[in-house]
Structure formats: C-alpha cells, structure tokens
Write a protein that holds these residues in place. Sequence first.
Motif, PDB file in Angstrom:
ATOM      1  N   ASP A 109       0.735  -1.154   0.001  1.00  0.00           N
ATOM      2  CA  ASP A 109       0.022  -0.197   0.033  1.00  0.00           C
ATOM      3  C   ASP A 109       0.650   1.138  -0.044  1.00  0.00           C
ATOM      4  N   PRO A 110       1.253   1.776  -1.434  1.00  0.00           N
ATOM      5  CA  PRO A 110       2.172   3.040  -1.189  1.00  0.00           C
ATOM      6  C   PRO A 110       1.762   4.232  -0.608  1.00  0.00           C
ATOM      7  N   VAL A 111       0.137   4.561  -0.571  1.00  0.00           N
ATOM      8  CA  VAL A 111      -0.160   5.600  -0.143  1.00  0.00           C
ATOM      9  C   VAL A 111      -0.180   5.500   1.063  1.00  0.00           C
ATOM     10  N   ALA A 112      -0.535   4.703   1.882  1.00  0.00           N
ATOM     11  CA  ALA A 112      -0.429   4.494   3.530  1.00  0.00           C
ATOM     12  C   ALA A 112       1.204   4.695   3.712  1.00  0.00           C
ATOM     13  N   THR A 113       2.087   4.245   3.256  1.00  0.00           N
ATOM     14  CA  THR A 113       3.456   4.169   3.305  1.00  0.00           C
ATOM     15  C   THR A 113       3.783   5.604   3.214  1.00  0.00           C
ATOM     16  N   VAL A 114       3.359   6.487   2.187  1.00  0.00           N
ATOM     17  CA  VAL A 114       3.715   7.897   2.087  1.00  0.00           C
ATOM     18  C   VAL A 114       3.204   8.654   3.128  1.00  0.00           C
TER      19      VAL A 114
END
Length: 161
Positions: A109-114
């Motif tokens: 989940d790239p958005v959550a990581t950002v």
Amino acid sequence: MALTVRVRPNAASLSFLLLGAALIVIGAMSGGVLGPALVVWGAVFAVLLGYPVAASTLLRVPAVVVGPDGIRLPLMGVRLEWPEIAEVRPGVKMRGRTQTPVLLVVPTDPVATVSQARWWLRWEARNDLASLGAPVVIDDRSLDHTLTEIRSAVSAHAPAR
C-alpha cells in the motif's frame, strides 16, 4: 539478529551543516531585512539537512532496521511489516546525469506508506513513487552498511513467499 544501519556524516552533509551555520552567523551579524532571512534559511539548512546526521550519529537513531518483523526507517518515520512489503529490489536513481544505485522497498500500500513518512519527506516519497515505483528508496552514500549488506539482511529475515 536485526541489521541496524545508521547515517554516517559525509562531505555533502557536513557541507550543508556548515552552510547552515554560516548563514545563521552572517544573518545574526547583518542588519535590516536580510539578516533575519539568512538566519531562517540557515536554520532550515541546519535542521532539515542536519537532522538525519545528528539524530543517527549523536542520538544513535537508526536510519534502517531490517529484522524478523520487517523493515523500519525511524528517521523517515516508516515502519513496514513483512506482509506489507511486496518486494525489495535494486534500482537506479538519477542525480543530475549520474546514476546512483539504490534499494527500492515496494510496499503493498504505497499511499499508506507515504502518509507514514515525516511531513517534510512526503514530497520526496511521492516523487520516488512516481518515478521509481517505490516511496522508500535506500541510498547507501551516507550509510554505515552497503546496499548488498542490507539486501542480505532482507533475504535472511523476509519470510519465504
């Protein structure tokens, strides 16, 4: 056993710290509108660019920790458990005309990581996601372990898929 990676001061980070200190001193000695502006810019250089070096070197905060639970990046503010990591792979980041080898941590989940990243690092994480496909990019130019050592630790700790 977890691999703990810290930032080591390099010529570039020390140069920015010195530039920040010089701007603060020059600004404090200057009058008018320019003086306070130089102090502010010097403080920005010293705090934002000196933070990783000071936190990791003096306060012993790791830059990267690879362990049985996953990968933590305390300076960045990101913590990913193994199920949250799609892959860790080598990559190349362009810095001007120079290619720099990096290690890309691709989360599920790239958005959550950002959104986990510290507020001043989110812009860079978004750019890295758009250009490299990963919001977490590990560059060993100022780390006390190589990318090969970090990849070996990932291989040793990551569960088989």
